[in-house]
Each structure stands twice: as structure tokens, then as C-alpha cells.
Design a protein around this motif. Sequence first.
Motif, PDB file in Angstrom:
ATOM      1  N   UNK A   1     -45.395  41.732 -18.744  1.00  0.00           N
ATOM      2  CA  UNK A   1     -45.385  41.285 -17.556  1.00  0.00           C
ATOM      3  C   UNK A   1     -45.315  39.808 -18.049  1.00  0.00           C
ATOM      4  N   UNK A   2     -44.130  39.101 -17.955  1.00  0.00           N
ATOM      5  CA  UNK A   2     -44.492  37.583 -18.728  1.00  0.00           C
ATOM      6  C   UNK A   2     -44.619  36.498 -17.107  1.00  0.00           C
TER       7      UNK A   2
ATOM      8  N   UNK B   1     -26.550  39.827 -21.558  1.00  0.00           N
ATOM      9  CA  UNK B   1     -26.943  41.134 -21.907  1.00  0.00           C
ATOM     10  C   UNK B   1     -27.818  41.931 -22.649  1.00  0.00           C
ATOM     11  N   UNK B   2     -28.126  40.634 -23.986  1.00  0.00           N
ATOM     12  CA  UNK B   2     -28.496  41.306 -25.173  1.00  0.00           C
ATOM     13  C   UNK B   2     -30.843  41.094 -24.177  1.00  0.00           C
ATOM     14  N   UNK B   3     -30.347  40.026 -23.931  1.00  0.00           N
ATOM     15  CA  UNK B   3     -32.011  39.991 -23.039  1.00  0.00           C
ATOM     16  C   UNK B   3     -32.141  40.688 -22.578  1.00  0.00           C
TER      17      UNK B   3
ATOM     18  N   UNK C   1     -37.500  43.872 -17.400  1.00  0.00           N
ATOM     19  CA  UNK C   1     -38.794  42.554 -16.997  1.00  0.00           C
ATOM     20  C   UNK C   1     -37.725  41.416 -15.718  1.00  0.00           C
ATOM     21  N   UNK C   2     -36.554  41.254 -16.103  1.00  0.00           N
ATOM     22  CA  UNK C   2     -36.008  40.225 -15.219  1.00  0.00           C
ATOM     23  C   UNK C   2     -34.788  41.324 -15.212  1.00  0.00           C
TER      24      UNK C   2
ATOM     25  N   UNK D   1     -29.338  35.387 -16.604  1.00  0.00           N
ATOM     26  CA  UNK D   1     -28.050  34.063 -16.607  1.00  0.00           C
ATOM     27  C   UNK D   1     -28.531  32.939 -16.188  1.00  0.00           C
ATOM     28  N   UNK D   2     -29.518  33.104 -14.795  1.00  0.00           N
ATOM     29  CA  UNK D   2     -29.857  31.320 -14.355  1.00  0.00           C
ATOM     30  C   UNK D   2     -31.009  31.325 -15.266  1.00  0.00           C
ATOM     31  N   UNK D   3     -31.990  31.946 -16.131  1.00  0.00           N
ATOM     32  CA  UNK D   3     -32.651  30.543 -16.858  1.00  0.00           C
ATOM     33  C   UNK D   3     -32.020  30.242 -18.361  1.00  0.00           C
ATOM     34  N   UNK D   4     -30.748  31.168 -18.888  1.00  0.00           N
ATOM     35  CA  UNK D   4     -29.899  30.447 -19.713  1.00  0.00           C
ATOM     36  C   UNK D   4     -29.561  28.958 -19.749  1.00  0.00           C
ATOM     37  N   UNK D   5     -29.047  28.859 -17.647  1.00  0.00           N
ATOM     38  CA  UNK D   5     -27.916  27.473 -17.582  1.00  0.00           C
ATOM     39  C   UNK D   5     -29.305  26.786 -17.333  1.00  0.00           C
TER      40      UNK D   5
END
Length: 342
Positions: free
Chosen positions: A6-7, A27-29, A36-37, A43-47
Motif C-alpha cells: 500500500x503506497x 502493463x509492466x507496472x 495496487x493500482x 496510466x494517469x500517473x504516467x501522463x
Amino acid sequence: MTEPFTQAPGERKVLTADESATGRLDSWLAAALDGTFSRNRIQALIKEGSVTVNGTAVREVRHKVAPGDTIELTVPEPEAAVPLPEDIPLEIVFEDDDIIVIAKPAGLVVHPGAGNRSGTLVNALLHHCGGSLSGIGGVKRPGIVHRLDKNTSGVMVVAKNDFAHNRLAEQFADHGRSGPLNRAYLALVWGRPEQLRGTIDAPLGRSGADRTKRSVHRTERPDSRHAITHYEVRDRYGEAGGADAVASLVECRLETGRTHQIRAHMQHIGHPLIGDPEYGGAFRTKVNKLPEPAAAAVGRLDRQGLHAYLLQFAHPRDNRTLRFEAPVPADMASVIEALSMI
């Protein structure tokens, strides 16, 4: 792979891709974090720039993961559910009980969104207008009737109540066919259009390569939108202003208002905007062929050379025609002056 965890917001998680790592970053994450997500959240966190690969922020969800990559994820602090007022200076051109007209500078985002939760025009308007903004646009876009790209400068009108919002929205939806609405832009483009005056009638939709961009669609697609831009060359620079001109100043008038319309349409006819990294990247090396100080002036322009200099519309309350013009900002004016010396 890692054990589930849990982050908390603000916490960093560092992962190392093993020798079998392959595939897209999102996909890898999703697999590495073991649920966890959600995939959409990742995808939103990456962007939003919350993921780095080998120390460099990567905003492309399709980025390929390679064995040995060090991937760091930081979950941002939670954002307020609604925009908060912020004391951001505004250049107010006109204001009354119904509307406020502002000259938006380049670099100012109009409303909150992914990666721009604060510091927007909406935050500034909430501070300036208090609770008087129209709520029709929703909590994230109060009073917003139309918008300009972050790096496009120029005149905008905002509704301060629902009555004004409805009346203005009708005008923008009509595109000036039965009223005085008129929107005109000045664009600095590479080269010189073959026709000094013309109309670009080409439907726009999401680009297959980058969904944040727009491109011309020659066939009917669900996301294609009718788009018409009228243009006229106002000035030409270099090679005596002939067909081999290095650059041109073009006035564009919108008959429709699509996302990135002028930028995509000018690219479509082979004359992308100077300084536009998304639509004019293929012309970036043209700067090296310019004489000084033109090359230096263009190099300092850190955004697309596009300015919404004219906005005309009927006042929502009494129907009188209002016309507002914003002078060309200093960064574009400097480029125009330098190009004029070629």
C-alpha cells in the motif's frame, strides 16, 4: 515481481525490471504492483509525470520496458475535489456584472486537468470573481465558454452567471453564422502558403500516433469533427516575400472551434506554426538556416506562434456588439521584427 503493498501519497516506490521484463510501461507496472493500482490509474500517473525510468520522467504509457530499467513511482498528494481560488494576476480588458474579458498570456492553462490541478485561469477567476461565476461549465470549468491552448495567448470571454453563459454558448455554437461572433488569430508559420488567401475545410479527429494531438481524417470516423479555417497571408519574410519565403504572418479566422484546429490545419497544408513542438517538429531545423538575429528570436520563442488577437460577440444582456483586440505579445513581436529584417 514485488509483493503487494500500500503506497501512501508522496511515497516513492523504486522497482527494477528483471531479465524477463518486456512490454509497455503501464502493463509492466500494473503487473509489478500486483493490483495496487488500476491500469487506468497507472496510466494517469504516467501522463502526469509521476513515473521515471532510469531517472527520466516518462509520460508515454507505451514506453517499452527493458531488463535492468530502474522505475520509480511517486503517488502525488491528493488534490482538492474542486478548484481553489488563487491570487494569480489577470489582464482584464472588460468587466461588468455578466462577463469578464481577459487577455490570456501564453503558459496559462484555462482550467484544471491532469497535470494542471492548480495555477489555472479558473483558479485566478475564482479569486477575482468569488462565487459569481456561472456553474454551467461544472466545478472544474466555471464560467468557461471557450478556451485557448495553454501556449496560445489572446482574448477570452468568461461568463459570470448562468444567463450570460447560456447566451454566449449559443453564439459560439452558432459560429457567427447568424450573429456578430468573430474570432481571429495571428499565426507565425514556416514558408508561405501557395494561395495568399484560402479556406481549409478538413475534418479533424484524434491522431492515431498521439491521442492528445489532432490530425486531418479523410474518411468518416466516430471522432471526426467538421473543421473550417479561413486564412489570409498578412506578411511574408525572406526571399523577397515570394514563393520561397522563409516564413509568413497569417491571419486565421475560425468558422468552427475544434481542439488545436489552426495548428493542425496549418500543418496539413504544409505550413506549421513556428515554435510548435507538437505540429511543427519536422521543421525544427529550419531555425538553423535563418540569419542572426532571426534565428535567435525564433529560438527564444518557447511556444507556438499563435495569438488570438480579436474577439467579437453580442453582449448576452443587451445584445450590443462588443469587439476586443489584444496586441501581439512581446515574444511574438520580437520574432516578427527579426524576420522583417531578412
